[in-house]
Each structure stands twice: as C-alpha cells, then as structure tokens.
Scaffold this motif. Structure first.
Motif, PDB file in Angstrom:
ATOM      1  N   LEU A  27       0.815  -1.218   0.000  1.00  0.00           N
ATOM      2  CA  LEU A  27       0.000   0.000   0.000  1.00  0.00           C
ATOM      3  C   LEU A  27       0.850   1.271   0.000  1.00  0.00           C
ATOM      4  CD1 LEU A  27      -2.790  -1.129   2.475  1.00  0.00           C
ATOM      5  CD2 LEU A  27      -3.045  -0.718   0.010  1.00  0.00           C
ATOM      6  N   ALA A  28       2.055   1.184   0.593  1.00  0.00           N
ATOM      7  CA  ALA A  28       2.949   2.344   0.649  1.00  0.00           C
ATOM      8  C   ALA A  28       3.872   2.419  -0.565  1.00  0.00           C
ATOM      9  CB  ALA A  28       3.772   2.307   1.934  1.00  0.00           C
ATOM     10  N   GLY A  29       3.839   1.405  -1.412  1.00  0.00           N
ATOM     11  CA  GLY A  29       4.685   1.396  -2.600  1.00  0.00           C
ATOM     12  C   GLY A  29       6.145   1.109  -2.297  1.00  0.00           C
ATOM     13  N   LEU A  30       6.387   0.244  -1.318  1.00  0.00           N
ATOM     14  CA  LEU A  30       7.754  -0.083  -0.891  1.00  0.00           C
ATOM     15  C   LEU A  30       7.981  -1.581  -0.941  1.00  0.00           C
ATOM     16  CD1 LEU A  30       7.845   2.057   2.381  1.00  0.00           C
ATOM     17  CD2 LEU A  30       8.987   2.630   0.237  1.00  0.00           C
ATOM     18  N   SER A  31       9.227  -1.959  -0.863  1.00  0.00           N
ATOM     19  CA  SER A  31       9.540  -3.374  -0.655  1.00  0.00           C
ATOM     20  C   SER A  31       9.266  -3.689   0.816  1.00  0.00           C
ATOM     21  CB  SER A  31      11.000  -3.664  -0.982  1.00  0.00           C
ATOM     22  OG  SER A  31      11.849  -3.058  -0.023  1.00  0.00           O
ATOM     23  N   ALA A  32       9.063  -4.959   1.117  1.00  0.00           N
ATOM     24  CA  ALA A  32       8.782  -5.349   2.500  1.00  0.00           C
ATOM     25  C   ALA A  32       9.940  -4.984   3.430  1.00  0.00           C
ATOM     26  CB  ALA A  32       8.479  -6.839   2.572  1.00  0.00           C
ATOM     27  N   SER A  33      11.177  -5.186   2.973  1.00  0.00           N
ATOM     28  CA  SER A  33      12.333  -4.888   3.836  1.00  0.00           C
ATOM     29  C   SER A  33      12.473  -3.385   4.069  1.00  0.00           C
ATOM     30  CB  SER A  33      13.613  -5.477   3.251  1.00  0.00           C
ATOM     31  OG  SER A  33      13.870  -4.931   1.975  1.00  0.00           O
ATOM     32  N   SER A  34      12.234  -2.589   3.039  1.00  0.00           N
ATOM     33  CA  SER A  34      12.307  -1.132   3.191  1.00  0.00           C
ATOM     34  C   SER A  34      11.218  -0.628   4.135  1.00  0.00           C
ATOM     35  CB  SER A  34      12.169  -0.467   1.820  1.00  0.00           C
ATOM     36  OG  SER A  34      12.156   0.930   1.950  1.00  0.00           O
ATOM     37  N   CYS A  35      10.033  -1.183   4.023  1.00  0.00           N
ATOM     38  CA  CYS A  35       8.926  -0.798   4.902  1.00  0.00           C
ATOM     39  C   CYS A  35       9.255  -1.156   6.352  1.00  0.00           C
ATOM     40  CB  CYS A  35       7.647  -1.505   4.443  1.00  0.00           C
ATOM     41  SG  CYS A  35       6.173  -1.003   5.343  1.00  0.00           S
ATOM     42  N   TRP A  36       9.780  -2.358   6.561  1.00  0.00           N
ATOM     43  CA  TRP A  36      10.140  -2.805   7.903  1.00  0.00           C
ATOM     44  C   TRP A  36      11.187  -1.880   8.526  1.00  0.00           C
ATOM     45  CZ3 TRP A  36      14.600  -4.591  10.284  1.00  0.00           C
ATOM     46  CH2 TRP A  36      14.425  -5.199  11.524  1.00  0.00           C
ATOM     47  N   ARG A  37      12.193  -1.491   7.725  1.00  0.00           N
ATOM     48  CA  ARG A  37      13.244  -0.586   8.230  1.00  0.00           C
ATOM     49  C   ARG A  37      12.646   0.771   8.624  1.00  0.00           C
ATOM     50  NH1 ARG A  37      16.252  -3.014   4.170  1.00  0.00           N
ATOM     51  NH2 ARG A  37      15.872  -1.303   2.720  1.00  0.00           N
ATOM     52  N   ARG A  38      11.730   1.282   7.815  1.00  0.00           N
ATOM     53  CA  ARG A  38      11.093   2.570   8.139  1.00  0.00           C
ATOM     54  C   ARG A  38      10.305   2.469   9.445  1.00  0.00           C
ATOM     55  NH1 ARG A  38      10.011   6.885   4.410  1.00  0.00           N
ATOM     56  NH2 ARG A  38      11.195   6.638   2.487  1.00  0.00           N
ATOM     57  N   ILE A  39       9.567   1.386   9.614  1.00  0.00           N
ATOM     58  CA  ILE A  39       8.789   1.204  10.842  1.00  0.00           C
ATOM     59  C   ILE A  39       9.725   1.132  12.042  1.00  0.00           C
ATOM     60  CG2 ILE A  39       7.295  -0.384  12.116  1.00  0.00           C
ATOM     61  CD1 ILE A  39       6.009  -1.064   9.375  1.00  0.00           C
ATOM     62  N   LYS A  40      10.783   0.355  11.934  1.00  0.00           N
ATOM     63  CA  LYS A  40      11.755   0.241  13.034  1.00  0.00           C
ATOM     64  C   LYS A  40      12.358   1.609  13.365  1.00  0.00           C
ATOM     65  CE  LYS A  40      11.090  -3.814  14.108  1.00  0.00           C
ATOM     66  NZ  LYS A  40      10.210  -3.930  15.250  1.00  0.00           N
ATOM     67  N   SER A  41      12.662   2.382  12.358  1.00  0.00           N
ATOM     68  CA  SER A  41      13.213   3.718  12.564  1.00  0.00           C
ATOM     69  C   SER A  41      12.203   4.618  13.283  1.00  0.00           C
ATOM     70  CB  SER A  41      13.615   4.327  11.222  1.00  0.00           C
ATOM     71  OG  SER A  41      14.044   5.658  11.384  1.00  0.00           O
ATOM     72  N   LEU A  42      10.936   4.553  12.874  1.00  0.00           N
ATOM     73  CA  LEU A  42       9.888   5.360  13.513  1.00  0.00           C
ATOM     74  C   LEU A  42       9.666   4.935  14.965  1.00  0.00           C
ATOM     75  CD1 LEU A  42       7.422   5.466  10.487  1.00  0.00           C
ATOM     76  CD2 LEU A  42       8.761   7.400  11.386  1.00  0.00           C
ATOM     77  N   GLU A  43       9.838   3.646  15.246  1.00  0.00           N
ATOM     78  CA  GLU A  43       9.756   3.157  16.627  1.00  0.00           C
ATOM     79  C   GLU A  43      10.949   3.660  17.439  1.00  0.00           C
ATOM     80  OE1 GLU A  43       7.406  -1.048  15.729  1.00  0.00           O
ATOM     81  OE2 GLU A  43       9.583  -1.070  16.028  1.00  0.00           O
ATOM     82  N   GLU A  44      12.139   3.586  16.862  1.00  0.00           N
ATOM     83  CA  GLU A  44      13.360   3.976  17.572  1.00  0.00           C
ATOM     84  C   GLU A  44      13.381   5.451  17.952  1.00  0.00           C
ATOM     85  OE1 GLU A  44      16.573   2.654  15.085  1.00  0.00           O
ATOM     86  OE2 GLU A  44      16.164   0.534  15.525  1.00  0.00           O
ATOM     87  N   ILE A  45      12.842   6.309  17.077  1.00  0.00           N
ATOM     88  CA  ILE A  45      12.822   7.740  17.413  1.00  0.00           C
ATOM     89  C   ILE A  45      11.665   8.085  18.348  1.00  0.00           C
ATOM     90  CG2 ILE A  45      14.021   8.419  15.305  1.00  0.00           C
ATOM     91  CD1 ILE A  45      11.288   9.497  14.261  1.00  0.00           C
ATOM     92  N   GLY A  46      10.815   7.103  18.645  1.00  0.00           N
ATOM     93  CA  GLY A  46       9.727   7.316  19.597  1.00  0.00           C
ATOM     94  C   GLY A  46       8.439   7.825  18.983  1.00  0.00           C
ATOM     95  N   LEU A  47       8.378   7.973  17.669  1.00  0.00           N
ATOM     96  CA  LEU A  47       7.138   8.431  17.046  1.00  0.00           C
ATOM     97  C   LEU A  47       6.052   7.374  17.179  1.00  0.00           C
ATOM     98  CD1 LEU A  47       5.669  10.655  15.554  1.00  0.00           C
ATOM     99  CD2 LEU A  47       6.563   9.754  13.421  1.00  0.00           C
TER     100      LEU A  47
END
Length: 153
Positions: A27-47
């Motif tokens: 739905l976001a137009g990304l690969s699964a690994s790229s999407c997972w990395r973005r989610i992990k990054s958003l979790e790490e920064i506390g968003l």
C-alpha cells in the motif's frame, strides 16, 4: 522529520495496527524490507509508541465515565510529582492533562458504575495530599473518541 511515505505508513498503522508488513509495504509502494526498516526507525525515534486494540468501554463493563477537574493547593515540585505518580498508578484514569485555567489537571476516568466511581473518589482522589478541589463532569454519551493523529492535513 517524516516524509510522505512515512505519513502513509503511519496513517495505515493508525487505521489497522494488525496490518501485515507485506500489505503495508504494498500500500505504501515499498519493498517489504524497506517498509520494515522505516517502521523500526519510527519506533526507535519514539514516534510510534506502541500498538494497541481499541475497546468499547461499555461492552468491556465500564458503563460510567467522567471528566474530573482537579485543583492542587500548592504547585511545589514535590507535590506535583507526588500527584502525578499517584495518577499514573491508577488504571481507571485513562488520560491526565496538566492545563491552564481554573483547574490544574483534567482526568478522564472510567468505572463500572456510579458506586465504583464514588469509591474511586472517596478512597483515592479525595485522599491525595495537595488536592484542593475536585469537580466532575459525567460523560453521558461518547460522541467522538479517537487516537489517530490527522497526518494528512
């Protein structure tokens, strides 16, 4: 801080936190690994602070809810910290906001019924050191209650 792709991911997660990474990526137009990395990054920064299920409070047995306006008699650092610690420990207090105006704090509280609520007031809130006044507004009907931030505005 976040780009349009992050907004899409966050909006989709707010709508359904059970969505699979694969569905989210598509739905976001990304690969699964790229999407997972973005989610992990958003979790790490506390968003992204966590994932949860939204429950219907009345079906769950909490037919009573109120907004409580609390004024403290003193605003010393210790008395405020003590008040906040006590509030954080009570699971029936869903929200607590420090505010400007006539009251220092506004709480959203649920209870099973009026007797349960009265017990909460008598045996907890009225006994807290430093509480000068308490005013309750009973919630008659939930019109809108949400957790989703309007990221697309």
């Amino acid at each position: 801080m976040i780009d349009e792709t992050d907004r899409i991911i966050l909006s989709l997660l707010q709508e359904d936190s059970r969505i699979t990474n694969s569905q989210l990526a598509q739905l976001a137009g990304l690969s699964a690994s790229s999407c997972w990395r973005r989610i992990k990054s958003l979790e790490e920064i506390g968003l992204i602070k966590g994932y949860t299920a939204t429950l219907d409070r009345t079906i769950a047995g909490f037919g009573f809810a109120a907004i409580i306006h609390v004024g403290l008699s003193r605003q010393s650092e210790n008395s405020v910290a003590e008040f906040c610690r006590a509030i954080e420990e009570r699971p029936e207090i869903l929200d607590c906001y420090a505010t400007t105006g006539d009251s220092d704090y506004h709480l959203r509280v649920v209870a099973r019924d009026i007797a349960d609520y009265n017990d909460f007031l008598d045996n907890f809130l009225f006994k807290l050191k430093g509480v000068a006044h308490v005013r309750s507004n009973i919630i008659l009907k939930d019109i809108k209650s949400g957790l989703q931030l309007p990221l697309n505005q």
